[in-house]
Design a protein around this motif. Sequence first.
Motif, PDB file in Angstrom:
ATOM      1  N   GLY A 112       0.845  -1.262  -0.099  1.00 55.80           N
ATOM      2  CA  GLY A 112       0.166   0.150  -0.059  1.00 55.80           C
ATOM      3  C   GLY A 112       0.753   1.324  -0.104  1.00 55.80           C
ATOM      4  O   GLY A 112       0.380   2.501   0.287  1.00 55.80           O
ATOM      5  N   LYS A 113       2.079   1.026  -0.217  1.00 55.00           N
ATOM      6  CA  LYS A 113       3.111   2.380  -0.224  1.00 55.00           C
ATOM      7  C   LYS A 113       3.154   2.907  -1.738  1.00 55.00           C
ATOM      8  O   LYS A 113       3.324   2.000  -2.761  1.00 55.00           O
ATOM      9  N   TYR A 114       3.461   4.025  -2.042  1.00 55.21           N
ATOM     10  CA  TYR A 114       3.547   4.805  -3.044  1.00 55.21           C
ATOM     11  C   TYR A 114       5.074   4.204  -3.543  1.00 55.21           C
ATOM     12  O   TYR A 114       6.006   4.272  -2.793  1.00 55.21           O
ATOM     13  N   SER A 115       5.189   3.965  -5.019  1.00 60.57           N
ATOM     14  CA  SER A 115       6.493   3.716  -5.577  1.00 60.57           C
ATOM     15  C   SER A 115       6.840   5.100  -6.446  1.00 60.57           C
ATOM     16  O   SER A 115       6.071   5.498  -7.014  1.00 60.57           O
ATOM     17  N   ASN A 116       8.156   5.152  -6.472  1.00 57.29           N
ATOM     18  CA  ASN A 116       8.601   6.292  -7.196  1.00 57.29           C
ATOM     19  C   ASN A 116       9.927   5.601  -8.186  1.00 57.29           C
ATOM     20  O   ASN A 116      10.741   6.316  -8.728  1.00 57.29           O
ATOM     21  N   LYS A 117       9.652   4.360  -8.453  1.00 55.45           N
ATOM     22  CA  LYS A 117      10.730   3.516  -9.267  1.00 55.45           C
ATOM     23  C   LYS A 117      10.281   3.516 -10.711  1.00 55.45           C
ATOM     24  O   LYS A 117       8.981   3.739 -11.052  1.00 55.45           O
ATOM     25  N   LEU A 118      11.339   3.307 -11.363  1.00 51.46           N
ATOM     26  CA  LEU A 118      11.176   3.491 -12.941  1.00 51.46           C
ATOM     27  C   LEU A 118      11.605   2.162 -13.515  1.00 51.46           C
ATOM     28  O   LEU A 118      12.904   1.922 -13.123  1.00 51.46           O
ATOM     29  N   TYR A 119      10.856   1.225 -14.166  1.00 52.90           N
ATOM     30  CA  TYR A 119      11.354  -0.046 -14.783  1.00 52.90           C
ATOM     31  C   TYR A 119      11.260   0.026 -16.166  1.00 52.90           C
ATOM     32  O   TYR A 119      10.355   0.545 -16.869  1.00 52.90           O
ATOM     33  N   PHE A 120      12.344  -0.809 -16.791  1.00 51.01           N
ATOM     34  CA  PHE A 120      12.558  -0.680 -18.259  1.00 51.01           C
ATOM     35  C   PHE A 120      12.580  -2.322 -18.637  1.00 51.01           C
ATOM     36  O   PHE A 120      13.294  -3.143 -17.810  1.00 51.01           O
TER      37      PHE A 120
END
Length: 142
Positions: A112-120
């Motif tokens: 339930g936590k916001y993510s600021n990750k970017l996946y390729f």
Amino acid sequence: FTVASTVNLLIVSIFMSTCKTKNNGLGENQENPPNIIPSFHSVENYKDSLIFIGGWTLNSGHSSKIYNPDILIYDIDNQGWSRIKWNICLRCHASTIYGNMLVVYGGINERGKYSNKLYFLPLNTGNIAQTNPSPYNFGAEN
């Protein structure tokens, strides 16, 4: 019917269909469609396939939500499914196709936590890469 309801009916009918899979070059073949109807997922078009990313569904008793940790691919021409093991649980994220690359950003994880990750995800290899978290975290979990 509105355009949105027509698209939703198409997505549900694709998920509920029973088709044999022919290899479309993306992911592992699946004999049957996934046994889920996701929500809060994203869908991208790549070549002749629809790519379903993340989301969640209710369990059979509708008492808890189950995250979809895989990327599901529906080959439109062959009417079959394949799957890429992603093992990342996200909902409410953003995605796009950039060249041969699936890009996924942000969302809410299984805690339930916001993510600021970017996946390729290079769609021609299936090897997922993650960048450093965005410096704009807005209270996100790294």
